[in-house]
Each structure stands twice: as C-alpha cells, then as structure tokens.
Design an enzyme around this catalytic site. Structure first.
Site, short mmCIF file in Angstrom:
data_model
loop_
_atom_site.label_atom_id
_atom_site.label_comp_id
_atom_site.label_asym_id
_atom_site.label_seq_id
_atom_site.Cartn_x
_atom_site.Cartn_y
_atom_site.Cartn_z
N SER A 85 -1.55 2.05 11.97
CA SER A 85 -1.69 3.11 10.97
C SER A 85 -1.23 4.45 11.51
CB SER A 85 -3.15 3.21 10.52
OG SER A 85 -3.59 2.01 9.93
N GLY A 140 -9.88 3.04 8.86
CA GLY A 140 -10.53 1.84 8.33
C GLY A 140 -10.10 1.42 6.95
N ALA A 198 -5.80 24.64 -2.17
CA ALA A 198 -5.76 23.25 -2.65
C ALA A 198 -4.41 22.60 -2.33
CB ALA A 198 -6.04 23.20 -4.15
N GLY A 199 -3.79 23.05 -1.24
CA GLY A 199 -2.55 22.40 -0.80
C GLY A 199 -2.83 21.10 -0.08
N MET A 217 -3.48 20.38 3.14
CA MET A 217 -4.64 20.41 4.03
C MET A 217 -5.94 20.59 3.25
SD MET A 217 -3.52 19.93 7.07
CE MET A 217 -4.82 20.51 8.15
N GLY A 218 -5.90 21.44 2.23
CA GLY A 218 -7.10 21.63 1.42
C GLY A 218 -7.52 20.36 0.72
N THR A 278 0.86 -1.19 0.00
CA THR A 278 0.00 0.00 0.00
C THR A 278 0.90 1.24 0.00
OG1 THR A 278 -0.13 0.30 2.41
CG2 THR A 278 -1.64 -1.31 1.42
N CYS A 279 0.27 2.41 0.10
CA CYS A 279 1.04 3.64 0.14
C CYS A 279 1.93 3.71 1.38
CB CYS A 279 0.10 4.86 0.13
SG CYS A 279 -0.79 5.05 -1.42
#
Length: 548
Positions: free
Chosen positions: A201, A207, A292-293, A295-296, A141-142
């Site tokens: 995690s 989840g 749109a960084g 956090m955005g 996974t990532c």
C-alpha cells in the site's frame, strides 16, 4: 471508486469472442490446408503422433474442399488434444496476476480499467469463458485493478486476459502493456499476501485493503469460476492479513501528517474527557477545521475514524465542504464561511489549520481575546497547524491557555512511526514467506487429487465385483450379518492396501513435490489412470461445446 462513464456499455458489448474458431488455440504450423490429402504429410512436418483411430487410412483431419465446418471443428479438437496434451500435463496450471496499481499506472489509467463491484461476477464468467482460463477473481479498488487467474497456459492465458481488459476498457493493448505487471505462481501468491497485509500500500501497513480483499470473497463466493485454487488463495491471504496485524501491530502509529495531527491532539486532550475509550475524547470536544483541501479532507476523515461525530469546517468556498459532507456521512459537519473563522475558533477546543494562505490566519492579539476552553481540568486550546506557510503565528503559544504545534513537530512523530513500521514490515515478510510455502504445498497437493480419486474408484470397482462373486457362490442362505462382514472385510483390505500409495501422493515436510509428482505419474502408468490427460480433454471439450 466509481467506474468511468460508458464502462457498463463497453463491458456488456465486448463479450469474449466466439470460441469455436479452430485457429484460436492452434499455432500457425497446425493450420489446415485443403490441398494436403494424407495425414502422414502433416505428421512428417509437425512431428505429431495421431491417436490410433487416425491410422493413416482416414482423411478425417485433412479433407479436400468438401470438408464441412462441423468436421473441421471436430478435427481441430482432436488435433488440439494430441498436440497439446503433453504441454498441458507437463506444465501444470499456473496462478497468474495481471494488473495495474498505484506503483505502475496513473489514476487516469486505473479509472478506465476499474470494474464496479456489481460487474465482478460477470467479469469472472467472461474471463473463465476464455480458452485458457480455468478460474478467476477481480480485485478492483482506488489504488489497484488486479485480475487473478488459474491459466492452463501461462502465455496464452495472459494474452487472452490482456485482450479482454483492452476490449472492456477501450485502452489499446500496447498502452496497457506499458503499465501492467505480471507475476506467476509463487510470485503471484506472495504479491496478494503482501497486498492483504498492507505491505504493497501507499501507506505501509494500512488496514483498509484487508477489508477490500475480504469483500471480494464475500461478493463472488459461489460464482462459477471463483474456483478452489483462487478462492483458497484469497482466503489464505485474509487469514495471513489478520495474523500479521496481530503479531506485528504494523498498522499502529500515524504515518502521515494529517493522521499524526489527529493523534497528537488526542494525546494532548485531558483524560477527564474519557467516557469509555480514548476515542470518545473527540465526541466530547469542540473541533474546528480550517481548510477543506486535500490535507483538510484527510484530517476530517481521520477525525471521524477516531470518533469525532460533530465538527465545524471553515473554507473559502462551500463546494469542497459540500462534497466532503456528501462523501462522509458518519459525522455532522457544520459549514461556516471564512468571515466567521475567528468566532468559530473562539468556541473551539481544538483548531486544525491546513490552508494555502501566505499570511497567518491567527495572531497573538486575536487569540488573546478568545474565552477560555471548557476543559474540566486545566486544559489548553490546541492549535495544530499543518500548513506551509504556517497559518498560526508561533507567538500564539505565549498566550495563556493556548498551545501551538506545527508541521515540524508532526514530522518527527511520522518519521518515528515509519521507522517502526519498516521494522515490523521485515517481521511480516518472514511470516509471508512461511505462509507462501504452506499455500504452495496445499496447492501442489491438489495436483494429485484426480489420481487419488481414480485410484480409489479403480480399487472399489474390483472390490465390489469380487464381493458379488463371492456372495453368489455362498448361496442364498447367507445372512445379512455375514454379508455385511464380507463387505467390511473387503473394504478394510482395500483401505490398508491403498494407505501406502495414498500417503505417497500427499505433499508434506518429509516428501518433496518432485517425489510426490513422480509417484503420481508412476501410479497413472501402472493402473492406466491418466487422470490429468482425461481432465484436460474434458475441459477442452467443454470449452468447444460451450462455444458451439
């Protein structure tokens, strides 16, 4: 996460090495030296006991230079079986996890080792083709790349997998070892259980990882090498993940500022906007996201997860918004330039701000000019500011019909939720310990399966032979009904005799593992079954035949 460039070529080109080499499995002290001419010489130095057919008069193991390669391969197999059988049968096969995750390795390293889903079956096949690997699974996974194996030998299995990981990724073994972690048996089992429950995690209790563990089972079910122990481990982890979430609700409550911002707005919206579920509030709400960084982007993702199907995003550049639109396809995202920010805010019911601007984007004077919101019952325009420095002046809350929340308001919510999750994590650990014990008991019971099968087959051969003798003495005029009665009687006697031994070969609360294994070895000696040794020989022979 997409595989790094060049991975496919590297993966295909670096197949496992030829397994036929006799030196792959043998320690240096067992190498062959042409000048030796007597098997006693080897035996005196190694302490080996050769099988009966090598009685000292045969030079099959150590020939002169005339020995051909085929004979050497056969000799190495025989030597391997005699030298290693005790070690393999004494130390049972182990479940091992070899991996890197967000706690041990940077993203640059994880990217190089990432295995795309389409390559999972081939990876399992190549891993199981290694000399000491019996079963395998890949969890990529990532945040992690972990390989789970059933190893016939812990040390050699780990070395083979590490070398394989190095070859398919191009990362040197020395560098790989700096970031990898190794866990064995109970520790490996517990690790996967903690992963599936979200305890390992970055966000405690999240989840998404449980869905990823489920996907592994779905993607490789039926692949040779995804065997009984490994598939049983993953399926048990899935069941446990569901149980922990049901009994502890560990995934409830926001534990990040961005998710808390979305949940806070959800709580503040009027109930008159409900349709069928609270999440439907966002479907009926006009939402603006400024910035749109990192956090955005998280705010946008959480909004979509909560049912927001349409929103306006304002950002200084269009590239970031375009990338988000490409990644998130479950909502309509309208991109507007920064010059239209105030106009968009005037039409919004909820405004999220998350920019790096050092000066406020919204002042009291500007907000006073906005028209009222569209709520049916006395709602307010919500400004949820998660920026530092703040993007919304605190005095905006003095404007009628406006309410402002900043990052400090959200931190209290996040802290409370984290504390709650830590408490639930303690409860989850208790459940995990219980499930580890159950899985280990199930896995240990598999060790006696070959003995059970061979003992039953042994008794069945004797039963069938004696029944045939009995029926032949009774003559040809025996009716089918009487023959069936004789068969049933003999089968019943065998089952009743075997019931006791079979019960003592099963691990339960009244019988320890050591007692069960002692009973297994006793039955092997008494009836000459040797199922584990014969199973080992079959596996080793299959490996060599496959290589040849």
């Amino acid at each position: 996460m997409a595989a790094p460039s060049g991975f496919g070529t590297s993966f295909a080109a670096n197949r496992c090495p030829n397994l036929a080499s006799s030196s792959v499995l043998l320690p240096s002290r067992f190498r062959f030296f042409p000048k030796l001419s007597k098997t006693e010489t080897i035996a005196s130095k190694t302490g080996l006991r050769f099988p009966p057919k090598y009685d000292g008069t045969s030079n099959a193991l150590v020939r002169e230079n005339k020995t051909d390669s085929k004979e050497i391969k056969f000799s190495s197999l025989e030597l391997l079986k005699t030298s290693s059988a005790n070690r393999y049968t004494k130390d049972r096969s182990s479940i091992v996890v070899i991996g890197l995750n967000v706690h041990t390795a940077p993203v640059e390293m994880r990217e190089k080792l990432s295995i795309p889903e389409a390559q999972w079956p081939r990876a399992i096949s190549e891993l199981c083709a290694l000399n000491h690997i019996d079963e395998a699974a890949v969890l990529s996974t990532c945040n992690r790349m972990e390989i789970y194996i059933v190893a016939l030998s812990q040390h050699r299995g780990v070395k083979e997998v590490t070398d394989w990981m190095s070859k398919v990724s191009g990362v040197p073994v020395s560098e790989l070892c700096q970031h990898r972690f190794l866990l064995y048996d109970k520790d490996a089992t517990r690790h996967l259980f903690e992963v599936s429950t979200g305890l390992d995690s970055v966000v405690l209790g999240e989840g998404q990882i449980l869905a990823q563990v489920k996907h592994v089972v779905k993607a490789v079910q039926g692949v040779p090498g995804f065997g009984r122990k490994i598939s049983g481990l993953f399926k048990h982890a899935i069941t446990l993940g569901k149980r922990v979430r049901t009994e502890t609700n560990i995934s409830m409550g926001s534990v990040s500022v961005s998710s808390a911002a979305v949940d806070l707005a959800l709580m503040k919206l009027p109930e008159s906007l409900y349709a069928n579920t609270p999440e439907s509030l966002y479907a009926n709400t006009r939402v603006l996201v400024v910035g749109a960084g990192k956090m955005g982007k998280l705010v946008i993702k959480h909004l979509v997860a909560k049912g927001c199907t349409k929103m306006v995003v304002v950002n200084r550049t269009e590239d970031k918004v375009a990338a988000i639109c490409k990644e998130i396809k479950d909502a309509e995202i309208v991109n507007k330039p920064l010059s239209e920010m105030l106009a968009c805010a005037a039409e919004a019911d909820v405004v999220f701000t998350s920019t790096t601007s050092e000066t406020p984007l919204f002042s009291k004077e500007q907000v006073q000019k906005f028209p009222p919101v569209t709520y049916q019952i006395g709602g307010q325009r919500l400004f949820i500011d998660i920026s530092v420095p703040r993007n919304v002046e605190s005095c905006v809350s003095d404007v009628e019909g406006a309410c402002v929340y900043n990052v400090d308001d959200l931190k209290d919510v996040v802290a409370a939720n984290k504390e709650d999750r830590f408490q639930k994590a303690m409860e989850a650990q208790g459940i995990i310990l219980e499930e580890v014990k159950q899985f280990e008991a199930w896995k240990d019971s598999l060790e006696t399966v070959p003995t059970i099968k061979k003992l039953r087959a042994y008794a069945e051969r004797i039963r069938a032979s004696e029944v045939d003798k009995c029926l032949s003495k009774m003559g040809d005029d025996v009716t089918n009904k009487r023959k069936e009665a004789v068969h049933d009687l003999s089968a019943s006697i065998v089952n009743k005799i075997l019931h006791g031994p079979m019960q003592h070969l099963r691990c339960d609360d009244t019988r320890s593992l050591s007692e069960m294994l002692e009973n297994m070895h006793a039955l092997n000696r008494i009836f000459g079954l040797d199922p584990e040794i014969s199973l080992l020989e079959e596996k080793i022979r299959a490996k060599f035949e496959q290589a040849q």
